[in-house]
Motif scaffolding. Structure first.
Motif, PDB file in Angstrom:
ATOM      1  N   VAL A  71      -3.757   3.252   2.539  1.00  0.00           N
ATOM      2  CA  VAL A  71      -3.351   1.848   2.574  1.00  0.00           C
ATOM      3  C   VAL A  71      -4.426   1.064   3.326  1.00  0.00           C
ATOM      4  O   VAL A  71      -4.770   1.407   4.465  1.00  0.00           O
ATOM      5  N   ILE A  72      -4.950   0.018   2.700  1.00  0.00           N
ATOM      6  CA  ILE A  72      -5.955  -0.852   3.312  1.00  0.00           C
ATOM      7  C   ILE A  72      -5.447  -2.282   3.208  1.00  0.00           C
ATOM      8  O   ILE A  72      -5.198  -2.796   2.108  1.00  0.00           O
ATOM      9  N   VAL A  73      -5.253  -2.958   4.375  1.00  0.00           N
ATOM     10  CA  VAL A  73      -4.755  -4.334   4.426  1.00  0.00           C
ATOM     11  C   VAL A  73      -5.837  -5.204   5.055  1.00  0.00           C
ATOM     12  O   VAL A  73      -6.328  -4.909   6.156  1.00  0.00           O
ATOM     13  N   THR A  74      -6.184  -6.288   4.361  1.00  0.00           N
ATOM     14  CA  THR A  74      -7.197  -7.231   4.834  1.00  0.00           C
ATOM     15  C   THR A  74      -6.514  -8.563   5.149  1.00  0.00           C
ATOM     16  O   THR A  74      -5.822  -9.139   4.288  1.00  0.00           O
ATOM     17  N   ARG A  75      -6.686  -9.053   6.390  1.00  0.00           N
ATOM     18  CA  ARG A  75      -6.083 -10.321   6.803  1.00  0.00           C
ATOM     19  C   ARG A  75      -6.983 -11.488   6.417  1.00  0.00           C
ATOM     20  O   ARG A  75      -8.206 -11.424   6.563  1.00  0.00           O
ATOM     21  N   GLY A  76      -6.358 -12.540   5.933  1.00  0.00           N
ATOM     22  CA  GLY A  76      -7.106 -13.746   5.644  1.00  0.00           C
ATOM     23  C   GLY A  76      -6.809 -14.816   6.675  1.00  0.00           C
ATOM     24  O   GLY A  76      -5.720 -14.835   7.267  1.00  0.00           O
ATOM     25  N   PRO A  77      -7.713 -15.642   7.015  1.00  0.00           N
ATOM     26  CA  PRO A  77      -9.011 -15.798   6.319  1.00  0.00           C
ATOM     27  C   PRO A  77     -10.169 -15.098   7.014  1.00  0.00           C
ATOM     28  O   PRO A  77     -11.308 -15.185   6.580  1.00  0.00           O
ATOM     29  N   ASP A  78      -9.911 -14.398   8.179  1.00  0.00           N
ATOM     30  CA  ASP A  78     -11.034 -13.836   8.943  1.00  0.00           C
ATOM     31  C   ASP A  78     -11.448 -12.441   8.487  1.00  0.00           C
ATOM     32  O   ASP A  78     -12.335 -11.837   9.068  1.00  0.00           O
ATOM     33  N   ARG A  79     -10.751 -11.854   7.480  1.00  0.00           N
ATOM     34  CA  ARG A  79     -11.109 -10.564   6.872  1.00  0.00           C
ATOM     35  C   ARG A  79     -11.038  -9.391   7.841  1.00  0.00           C
ATOM     36  O   ARG A  79     -11.820  -8.463   7.792  1.00  0.00           O
ATOM     37  N   LEU A  80     -10.089  -9.430   8.765  1.00  0.00           N
ATOM     38  CA  LEU A  80      -9.833  -8.282   9.628  1.00  0.00           C
ATOM     39  C   LEU A  80      -9.142  -7.194   8.804  1.00  0.00           C
ATOM     40  O   LEU A  80      -8.160  -7.465   8.095  1.00  0.00           O
ATOM     41  N   VAL A  81      -9.647  -5.937   8.877  1.00  0.00           N
ATOM     42  CA  VAL A  81      -9.161  -4.838   8.029  1.00  0.00           C
ATOM     43  C   VAL A  81      -8.482  -3.787   8.897  1.00  0.00           C
ATOM     44  O   VAL A  81      -9.005  -3.407   9.956  1.00  0.00           O
ATOM     45  N   GLN A  82      -7.319  -3.296   8.444  1.00  0.00           N
ATOM     46  CA  GLN A  82      -6.629  -2.181   9.076  1.00  0.00           C
ATOM     47  C   GLN A  82      -6.259  -1.146   8.017  1.00  0.00           C
ATOM     48  O   GLN A  82      -6.033  -1.501   6.840  1.00  0.00           O
ATOM     49  N   HIS A  83      -6.199   0.143   8.467  1.00  0.00           N
ATOM     50  CA  HIS A  83      -5.940   1.257   7.555  1.00  0.00           C
ATOM     51  C   HIS A  83      -4.675   1.980   7.981  1.00  0.00           C
ATOM     52  O   HIS A  83      -4.322   2.032   9.165  1.00  0.00           O
ATOM     53  N   ASP A  84      -4.012   2.584   7.008  1.00  0.00           N
ATOM     54  CA  ASP A  84      -2.839   3.409   7.276  1.00  0.00           C
ATOM     55  C   ASP A  84      -2.687   4.412   6.151  1.00  0.00           C
ATOM     56  O   ASP A  84      -3.331   4.288   5.090  1.00  0.00           O
ATOM     57  N   THR A  85      -1.850   5.437   6.382  1.00  0.00           N
ATOM     58  CA  THR A  85      -1.548   6.453   5.370  1.00  0.00           C
ATOM     59  C   THR A  85      -0.043   6.605   5.274  1.00  0.00           C
ATOM     60  O   THR A  85       0.648   6.656   6.308  1.00  0.00           O
ATOM     61  N   THR A  86       0.480   6.678   4.075  1.00  0.00           N
ATOM     62  CA  THR A  86       1.931   6.795   3.901  1.00  0.00           C
ATOM     63  C   THR A  86       2.424   8.135   4.425  1.00  0.00           C
ATOM     64  O   THR A  86       1.733   9.159   4.332  1.00  0.00           O
ATOM     65  N   ASP A  87       3.661   8.089   5.007  1.00  0.00           N
ATOM     66  CA  ASP A  87       4.253   9.318   5.530  1.00  0.00           C
ATOM     67  C   ASP A  87       4.994  10.057   4.425  1.00  0.00           C
ATOM     68  O   ASP A  87       4.824   9.763   3.233  1.00  0.00           O
ATOM     69  N   SER A  88       5.798  11.041   4.836  1.00  0.00           N
ATOM     70  CA  SER A  88       6.490  11.871   3.851  1.00  0.00           C
ATOM     71  C   SER A  88       7.483  11.093   3.004  1.00  0.00           C
ATOM     72  O   SER A  88       7.855  11.522   1.903  1.00  0.00           O
ATOM     73  N   THR A  89       7.934   9.928   3.494  1.00  0.00           N
ATOM     74  CA  THR A  89       8.848   9.089   2.707  1.00  0.00           C
ATOM     75  C   THR A  89       8.111   8.043   1.900  1.00  0.00           C
ATOM     76  O   THR A  89       8.744   7.212   1.226  1.00  0.00           O
ATOM     77  N   GLY A  90       6.801   8.037   1.972  1.00  0.00           N
ATOM     78  CA  GLY A  90       6.004   7.056   1.245  1.00  0.00           C
ATOM     79  C   GLY A  90       5.868   5.732   1.945  1.00  0.00           C
ATOM     80  O   GLY A  90       5.354   4.768   1.348  1.00  0.00           O
ATOM     81  N   SER A  91       6.308   5.614   3.215  1.00  0.00           N
ATOM     82  CA  SER A  91       6.311   4.340   3.928  1.00  0.00           C
ATOM     83  C   SER A  91       5.031   4.145   4.723  1.00  0.00           C
ATOM     84  O   SER A  91       4.393   5.114   5.160  1.00  0.00           O
ATOM     85  N   PHE A  92       4.722   2.851   4.937  1.00  0.00           N
ATOM     86  CA  PHE A  92       3.589   2.494   5.778  1.00  0.00           C
ATOM     87  C   PHE A  92       3.938   1.219   6.535  1.00  0.00           C
ATOM     88  O   PHE A  92       4.840   0.449   6.137  1.00  0.00           O
ATOM     89  N   SER A  93       3.267   0.946   7.654  1.00  0.00           N
ATOM     90  CA  SER A  93       3.505  -0.247   8.460  1.00  0.00           C
ATOM     91  C   SER A  93       2.264  -0.546   9.279  1.00  0.00           C
ATOM     92  O   SER A  93       1.706   0.340   9.932  1.00  0.00           O
ATOM     93  N   LEU A  94       1.864  -1.846   9.236  1.00  0.00           N
ATOM     94  CA  LEU A  94       0.702  -2.295   9.994  1.00  0.00           C
ATOM     95  C   LEU A  94       1.041  -3.609  10.689  1.00  0.00           C
ATOM     96  O   LEU A  94       1.710  -4.491  10.118  1.00  0.00           O
TER      97      LEU A  94
END
Length: 570
Positions: A63-86
């Protein structure tokens, strides 16, 4: 200073008030960091769940989430239930979410705040992508084919050994190819009685081999394309049969791409050797001739290679004997010349010939040897080789000396003949396991024959010496004092199997070996007996002091066999 202040006022008044306010606000925005711009915003949480088209959770999706408008990027990986949170602090309410998973098509979607909420939900459904394979993580070494490539630049692990490299100049041309002489050039070898010794071991502890199999010959042609190693100790249990020194001659196949020719000729005429009068009278000058030819290469294109060599040598010297020794030689040997003159007058009258036609007056050595190997090369992964060797040596005038008549000497001949058959191939998956079978047979014979079949006789004479004192010497005449006939044969077979695991990290060897030896030995002193006389008068009158004769000497025969099996790991 006054005019300058007036100029500044005039310039400031020239800029309108609205423009000055805009420029001040712009400078303030550029000077403040981005964190201050969003300081009044609350944090946002972007979360969701990733499933496939069958509503099954997909774990491990990136999972890759990019914030606008300053393009700050955060990464995550889904757990065993397929969920992610940033969590984004501060939040802007505008995000670009990218989801990828192995075996599925990746997706990208923009997520924006609809009202005043600060928890944004982004669920994704990924569709399988049949063009993508599941990830395979391989942690293994590439299988490596086993090779028996021991050589001067790839020594055997754990062995105390020395290869012949650059020491040919230390061996005289007349003895080049003699395996004992070659071994004597090694730093860890001591020569004792003409044979190599390691840590004080005797000659019976040594083993001479050709390509790892027993070799009856003690020399090879000088021009042979070989490599020789001397091993004193090894940790490899697949090598055995010696506790002293192992002299191993490696005769490889001919090269498939290059033809090599070698030739050596050594001439050392006795007339070109300088010595003093005493040396000349004692036969110190020895004439030598030796020629050797060798060749290796491909005999039939892609079918047969060869590696062959032959050697021929001859040497002769003229040592003094009882018939032609001068007075100085006789006196230095402890016998007066007049005693020898009287013996020469008495011996024929009582039927003791001192020489005859056919008995050489010189000591002669003639030798011939060959060494050959032929390989069938139609299959480059298979070894099918035939190796043969033979030596013949003849020494005339054995045991001749200034106090011995030529008739009392003899002739010694040595013959060896051997052959080896090597059958090797690669078997198993990928043809990576080497199995090599070797069969060997050899025979040797050593024979000493007297020139005359007559009783032997020794005469004791008392003569003055060079220093004026008296000395007793024995004059030997009649027939040869000794006859000998030794023969030995050997049959040997072995199989060596080699394979590697974890690439070349582990190498295993397994061997089965068997050998049978046979011996026949018959030796007897003069079968016609030996007379002993205390003076020349007793010889002339036929009054022997003693007479001894061996009526029967049983021949000694024996057979022995040995077998062994071993497994080694390196």
């Amino acid at each position: 200073m006054y005019p300058k202040q007036i100029m500044l006022r005039t310039s400031a008044c020239a800029i309108p008030t609205r423009i000055r306010r805009f420029l001040a606000a712009l400078i303030l925005c550029l000077a403040l960091p981005a964190q201050l711009v969003f300081a009044q915003s609350e944090p946002d949480i972007v979360r969701g769940r990733v499933t496939d088209d069958s509503s099954r959770a997909i774990a491990g999706a990136a999972v890759i989430v990019t914030r606008g408008p300053d393009r700050l990027v955060q990464h995550d990986t889904t757990d065993s239930t397929g969920s992610f949170s940033l969590k984004f602090d501060p939040g802007t309410g505008d995000y670009l979410v990218f989801i990828s998973a192995t075996g599925y098509s990746s997706v990208r979607r923009r997520v924006q705040r609809a009202g005043t909420e600060h928890e944004l939900i982004a669920n994704f459904i990924l569709k399988p992508d049949l063009t993508k394979l599941a990830a395979i993580n391989v942690k293994a070494s590439k299988p490596t084919r086993a090779r028996l490539d021991i050589g001067p630049y790839n020594p055997e692990t754990g062995s105390s050994e020395k290869w012949q490299d650059g020491v040919n100049g230390q061996v005289p041309p007349s003895t080049a190819g003699d395996l004992n002489s070659v071994a004597g050039t090694m730093s860890n070898v001591t020569m004792v009685g003409g044979t190599p010794s390691i840590l004080g071991s005797g000659a019976s502890s040594n083993l001479t081999t050709l390509n790892g199999m027993g070799m009856a010959a003690g020399s090879i042609p000088r021009a042979a394309n070989t490599q020789t190693r001397v091993t004193g100790a090894t940790f490899d249990p697949t090598r055995g049969g010696f506790s002293g020194a192992n002299i191993d001659v490696q005769l490889g196949p001919g090269d498939r791409f290059y033809q090599q020719r070698r030739g050596f000729l050594t001439l050392a005429p006795a007339g070109l050797q300088f010595t003093d009068a005493i040396g000349r009278s004692n036969g110190a000058q020895t004439g030598n001739f030796r020629g050797s030819l060798g060749a290796d290469g491909e005999l039939i294109r892609d079918e047969l290679t060869y590696n062959v060599a032959v050697d021929l040598s001859r040497s002769a010297n003229q040592p003094p004997n009882l018939l032609d020794a001068d007075n100085g030689v006789l006196l230095r040997a402890g016998v007066a010349p007049d005693s020898v003159s009287r013996l020469l007058a008495v011996a024929p009258s009582i039927g003791l010939g001192l020489s005859r036609n056919g008995i050489p007056s010189a000591q002669e050595h003639n030798a011939f040897s060959w060494l050959t190997r032929f390989d069938i090369t139609s299959d480059t992964l298979a070894t099918r080789a035939l190796t043969t060797y033979a030596t013949f040596a003849k020494d005339g005038g054995a045991a001749v000396g200034p106090l011995t008549a030529p008739s009392a000497s003899g002739e010694q001949t040595q013959r060896t003949l051997g052959a080896q058959l090597t059958l090797g191939n690669y078997v198993g998956a990928g043809r990576r396991i080497l199995t090599e079978t070797r069969l060997s047979a050899s025979a040797s014979r050593n024979q000493l024959t007297p020139y005359e079949n007559l009783p032997g006789a020794s005469v004791l004479v008392l003569s003055p010496t060079l220093n004026g004192s008296a000395d007793a010497g024995n004059l030997t005449l009649g027939g040869g004092q000794f006859a000998n006939n030794d023969s030995h044969w050997t049959l040997e077979g072995s199989n060596l199997t080699m394979w590697n695991t974890s690439g070349m990290r582990n190498q295993f060897r397994a061997t089965i070996w068997a050998r049978a030896d046979g011996l026949h030995q018959s030796a007897i002193s003069n079968e016609f007996g030996n007379y002993s006389f205390n003076s020349l008068n007793d010889l002339a009158n036929g009054n022997a002091d003693s007479y001894s004769r061996t009526l029967s000497q049983p021949a000694r025969t024996g057979t022995v066999w040995n077998a062994a099996t071993a497994v080694a790991h390196q």
